[in-house]
Design a protein around this motif. Sequence first.
Motif, mmCIF file in Angstrom:
data_model
loop_
_atom_site.group_PDB
_atom_site.id
_atom_site.type_symbol
_atom_site.label_atom_id
_atom_site.label_comp_id
_atom_site.label_asym_id
_atom_site.label_seq_id
_atom_site.Cartn_x
_atom_site.Cartn_y
_atom_site.Cartn_z
ATOM 1 N N UNK A 96 -6.120 -5.309 -1.846
ATOM 2 C CA UNK A 96 -5.856 -5.280 -0.402
ATOM 3 C C UNK A 96 -4.590 -5.997 0.016
ATOM 4 N N UNK A 97 -4.201 -7.361 -0.445
ATOM 5 C CA UNK A 97 -3.249 -7.931 -0.060
ATOM 6 C C UNK A 97 -1.655 -7.227 -0.366
ATOM 7 N N UNK A 98 -1.959 -6.301 -1.383
ATOM 8 C CA UNK A 98 -0.512 -5.684 -1.540
ATOM 9 C C UNK A 98 -0.704 -4.274 -0.552
ATOM 10 N N UNK A 99 -1.818 -3.701 -0.331
ATOM 11 C CA UNK A 99 -1.953 -2.491 0.707
ATOM 12 C C UNK A 99 -1.768 -2.738 2.088
ATOM 13 N N UNK A 100 -2.039 -4.189 2.487
ATOM 14 C CA UNK A 100 -2.040 -4.550 3.656
ATOM 15 C C UNK A 100 -1.290 -6.038 3.683
ATOM 16 N N UNK A 109 -5.249 -2.483 12.947
ATOM 17 C CA UNK A 109 -6.331 -1.504 12.137
ATOM 18 C C UNK A 109 -5.701 -0.283 11.636
ATOM 19 N N UNK A 110 -4.580 -0.242 11.193
ATOM 20 C CA UNK A 110 -3.986 1.044 10.537
ATOM 21 C C UNK A 110 -4.315 1.239 9.173
ATOM 22 N N UNK A 111 -4.546 2.482 8.691
ATOM 23 C CA UNK A 111 -4.855 2.528 7.305
ATOM 24 C C UNK A 111 -3.646 2.058 6.412
ATOM 25 N N UNK A 119 6.610 6.021 1.502
ATOM 26 C CA UNK A 119 6.104 6.943 2.312
ATOM 27 C C UNK A 119 4.714 7.479 2.419
ATOM 28 N N UNK A 120 3.770 6.537 2.151
ATOM 29 C CA UNK A 120 2.533 6.672 2.218
ATOM 30 C C UNK A 120 1.704 7.120 1.035
ATOM 31 N N UNK A 121 2.437 7.083 0.002
ATOM 32 C CA UNK A 121 1.781 7.755 -1.138
ATOM 33 C C UNK A 121 1.133 6.646 -2.007
ATOM 34 N N UNK A 122 1.025 5.171 -1.580
ATOM 35 C CA UNK A 122 0.609 4.386 -2.444
ATOM 36 C C UNK A 122 -0.987 4.460 -2.488
ATOM 37 N N UNK A 123 -1.684 4.015 -3.415
ATOM 38 C CA UNK A 123 -3.083 4.080 -3.493
ATOM 39 C C UNK A 123 -3.619 2.924 -4.301
#
Length: 123
Positions: A96-100, A109-111, A119-123
């Motif tokens: 979560x630290x990497x993602x946010x 509160x964005x995704x 470009x939003x391809x991270x998971x």
Amino acid sequence: MNDSIKALTNRILEFRDARNWKQFHNPKDMAISISLEASELLEVFQWSGADTDVDTDKKLSKVKEELADVLIYALLMGNDLGLNIPEIINDKIDENNRKYPADKAYGKADKYTAYATDGGKSK
């Protein structure tokens, strides 16, 4: 595993095993039970409109009861699958630290895809 989590898990296992309930605790049914108990926790707030706080003793009592059920089933499932609870929680916090990233997600509160650098391809 953390000693207090291990002690809690052992107490839960003693309770379960004294009743011969392990036979009913497969991963599918444990996941269902976690979801059902989480729904009962959510029910505490159903139809409450803007009332989002736990501001009464009755509501707090029900929240404690249902949250305990969720945590008990989660600890049982983790134990049965041989998972190290502190380790998987720490791994999730690291993810979560990497993602946010705090510098981008602070107060939002964005995704996580809103903060991705690919470009939003991270998971």
